[in-house]
Write a protein that holds these residues in place. Structure first.
Motif, PDB file in Angstrom:
ATOM      1  N   SER A   1       0.858  -1.180   0.000  1.00 18.72           N
ATOM      2  CA  SER A   1       0.000   0.000   0.000  1.00 18.72           C
ATOM      3  C   SER A   1       0.893   1.229   0.000  1.00 18.72           C
ATOM      4  O   SER A   1       2.022   1.197   0.508  1.00 18.72           O
ATOM      5  CB  SER A   1      -0.937   0.005   1.219  1.00 18.72           C
ATOM      6  N   HIS A   2       0.390   2.334  -0.555  1.00 17.63           N
ATOM      7  CA  HIS A   2       1.207   3.524  -0.768  1.00 17.63           C
ATOM      8  C   HIS A   2       0.368   4.764  -0.481  1.00 17.63           C
ATOM      9  O   HIS A   2      -0.737   4.901  -0.993  1.00 17.63           O
ATOM     10  CB  HIS A   2       1.722   3.549  -2.214  1.00 17.63           C
ATOM     11  N   ARG A   3       0.927   5.648   0.322  1.00 14.94           N
ATOM     12  CA  ARG A   3       0.222   6.882   0.674  1.00 14.94           C
ATOM     13  C   ARG A   3       0.712   8.012  -0.220  1.00 14.94           C
ATOM     14  O   ARG A   3       1.915   8.232  -0.364  1.00 14.94           O
ATOM     15  CB  ARG A   3       0.440   7.227   2.145  1.00 14.94           C
ATOM     16  N   ILE A   4      -0.235   8.735  -0.819  1.00 15.21           N
ATOM     17  CA  ILE A   4       0.081   9.847  -1.708  1.00 15.21           C
ATOM     18  C   ILE A   4      -0.251  11.155  -1.007  1.00 15.21           C
ATOM     19  O   ILE A   4      -1.360  11.329  -0.496  1.00 15.21           O
ATOM     20  CB  ILE A   4      -0.715   9.733  -3.023  1.00 15.21           C
ATOM     21  N   ASP A   5       0.722  12.066  -0.980  1.00 13.89           N
ATOM     22  CA  ASP A   5       0.477  13.415  -0.474  1.00 13.89           C
ATOM     23  C   ASP A   5      -0.023  14.255  -1.648  1.00 13.89           C
ATOM     24  O   ASP A   5       0.736  14.513  -2.591  1.00 13.89           O
ATOM     25  CB  ASP A   5       1.774  14.003   0.085  1.00 13.89           C
ATOM     26  N   PRO A   6      -1.285  14.703  -1.622  1.00 22.03           N
ATOM     27  CA  PRO A   6      -1.831  15.430  -2.768  1.00 22.03           C
ATOM     28  C   PRO A   6      -1.214  16.800  -2.975  1.00 22.03           C
ATOM     29  O   PRO A   6      -1.396  17.403  -4.036  1.00 22.03           O
ATOM     30  CB  PRO A   6      -3.322  15.543  -2.440  1.00 22.03           C
ATOM     31  N   ASN A   7      -0.485  17.302  -1.984  1.00 26.79           N
ATOM     32  CA  ASN A   7       0.128  18.625  -2.104  1.00 26.79           C
ATOM     33  C   ASN A   7       1.529  18.567  -2.709  1.00 26.79           C
ATOM     34  O   ASN A   7       1.917  19.473  -3.448  1.00 26.79           O
ATOM     35  CB  ASN A   7       0.192  19.306  -0.734  1.00 26.79           C
ATOM     36  N   THR A   8       2.262  17.511  -2.400  1.00 22.96           N
ATOM     37  CA  THR A   8       3.652  17.414  -2.854  1.00 22.96           C
ATOM     38  C   THR A   8       3.872  16.343  -3.917  1.00 22.96           C
ATOM     39  O   THR A   8       4.911  16.329  -4.572  1.00 22.96           O
ATOM     40  CB  THR A   8       4.581  17.097  -1.672  1.00 22.96           C
ATOM     41  N   GLY A   9       2.916  15.429  -4.070  1.00 27.56           N
ATOM     42  CA  GLY A   9       3.107  14.320  -4.985  1.00 27.56           C
ATOM     43  C   GLY A   9       3.983  13.217  -4.441  1.00 27.56           C
ATOM     44  O   GLY A   9       4.246  12.227  -5.138  1.00 27.56           O
ATOM     45  N   GLU A  10       4.444  13.346  -3.211  1.00 24.37           N
ATOM     46  CA  GLU A  10       5.269  12.286  -2.616  1.00 24.37           C
ATOM     47  C   GLU A  10       4.421  11.016  -2.463  1.00 24.37           C
ATOM     48  O   GLU A  10       3.274  11.077  -2.007  1.00 24.37           O
ATOM     49  CB  GLU A  10       5.787  12.715  -1.245  1.00 24.37           C
ATOM     50  N   MET A  11       4.990   9.870  -2.843  1.00 23.60           N
ATOM     51  CA  MET A  11       4.313   8.587  -2.694  1.00 23.60           C
ATOM     52  C   MET A  11       5.196   7.662  -1.868  1.00 23.60           C
ATOM     53  O   MET A  11       6.363   7.424  -2.222  1.00 23.60           O
ATOM     54  CB  MET A  11       4.043   7.946  -4.063  1.00 23.60           C
ATOM     55  N   SER A  12       4.666   7.168  -0.769  1.00 23.92           N
ATOM     56  CA  SER A  12       5.451   6.273   0.076  1.00 23.92           C
ATOM     57  C   SER A  12       5.748   4.972  -0.675  1.00 23.92           C
ATOM     58  O   SER A  12       4.957   4.514  -1.494  1.00 23.92           O
ATOM     59  CB  SER A  12       4.697   5.973   1.375  1.00 23.92           C
ATOM     60  N   GLY A  13       6.896   4.408  -0.399  1.00 30.51           N
ATOM     61  CA  GLY A  13       7.254   3.131  -0.995  1.00 30.51           C
ATOM     62  C   GLY A  13       7.639   3.191  -2.450  1.00 30.51           C
ATOM     63  O   GLY A  13       7.707   2.159  -3.129  1.00 30.51           O
ATOM     64  N   ALA A  14       7.901   4.404  -2.976  1.00 25.36           N
ATOM     65  CA  ALA A  14       8.315   4.512  -4.377  1.00 25.36           C
ATOM     66  C   ALA A  14       9.671   3.840  -4.571  1.00 25.36           C
ATOM     67  O   ALA A  14      10.525   3.864  -3.685  1.00 25.36           O
ATOM     68  CB  ALA A  14       8.386   5.973  -4.801  1.00 25.36           C
ATOM     69  N   SER A  15       9.872   3.248  -5.719  1.00 29.72           N
ATOM     70  CA  SER A  15      11.156   2.609  -6.018  1.00 29.72           C
ATOM     71  C   SER A  15      12.020   3.464  -6.928  1.00 29.72           C
ATOM     72  O   SER A  15      13.172   3.122  -7.197  1.00 29.72           O
ATOM     73  CB  SER A  15      10.929   1.240  -6.658  1.00 29.72           C
ATOM     74  N   GLY A  16      11.475   4.584  -7.416  1.00 27.34           N
ATOM     75  CA  GLY A  16      12.255   5.452  -8.286  1.00 27.34           C
ATOM     76  C   GLY A  16      11.698   6.862  -8.315  1.00 27.34           C
ATOM     77  O   GLY A  16      10.526   7.097  -7.996  1.00 27.34           O
TER      78      GLY A  16
END
Length: 206
Positions: free
Chosen positions: A7-22
């Motif tokens: 599962s991955h959490r997306i911050d709608p303000n910054t676009g940061e996505m937890s657990g991204a591989s790249g």
């Protein structure tokens, strides 16, 4: 044998996505050739060429057919001349692969074009999902005054062909500022694709 669920959490303000591989980014000085006003681009690039226009966080569980690549795109607001900031745009190297984009924050449009040059423009806004069918070139454009954040998903064996746009002198339409909004106008540098190139796109299915 089995891929682990995640599962991955997306911050709608910054676009940061937890657990991204790249993660990758595109700076202004890396986007030469995509804007119509070359003088305005040269001036902006000389003044602020290291500015990050957009960046992508992505997760690639596998590259094999049958899996998905997913992630987020964060794009700053801005213009070169009258033309809004945009991504490079692409068609999938396996052209019969689709993609979805979901608006997390901000406002923009998805500029779409099929190999024959037919154009469609779909707006992107929070909680708005855009479906890009197989065989369509697509480019996202930030038409707002705040960052545009989208999440995306596409088949893992899709690949990208960015040069199909460059070979035609850009896409058939450009998205420009008009009053308090935007308009799609003809790209005077556009060169229609030959029957041979259209046939190559249609043959690139797998």
């Amino acid at each position: 044998m089995y891929q682990s669920p995640s599962s991955h959490r997306i911050d709608p303000n910054t676009g940061e996505m937890s657990g991204a591989s790249g993660r990758y980014e595109k700076r202004l000085n890396q986007l030469a050739g995509i804007y119509g006003d070359e003088e305005a681009f040269a001036a902006a690039s000389a003044r602020d060429g290291e500015r990050v226009v957009y960046y992508v966080h992505e997760k690639r569980p596998q590259q094999e057919r049958g899996d998905l690549i997913f992630g987020t795109t964060f794009m700053e607001p801005g213009r070169i001349g009258d033309e809004f900031f945009m991504t490079r745009g692409h068609i999938h190297a396996c052209a019969n692969r689709p993609e979805t984009y979901y608006g997390e924050s901000g406002n923009g449009v998805m500029l779409l074009e099929n190999p024959e040059g037919e154009t469609q423009v779909l707006e992107i806004a929070p909680r708005e999902l855009v479906y890009v069918p197989p065989m369509w070139i697509h480019r996202s454009v930030n038409t707002g005054t705040t960052p545009l954040v989208m999440s995306f998903c596409y088949p893992s064996d899709s690949g990208q062909d960015y040069e199909i746009i460059a070979r035609s002198g850009g896409m058939a339409k450009r998205i420009v500022a008009r009053g308090n909004g935007w308009a799609a106008v003809d790209n005077e540098s556009y060169r229609p694709r030959s029957a041979e190139e259209i046939a190559r796109v249609k043959a690139s299915i797998a």
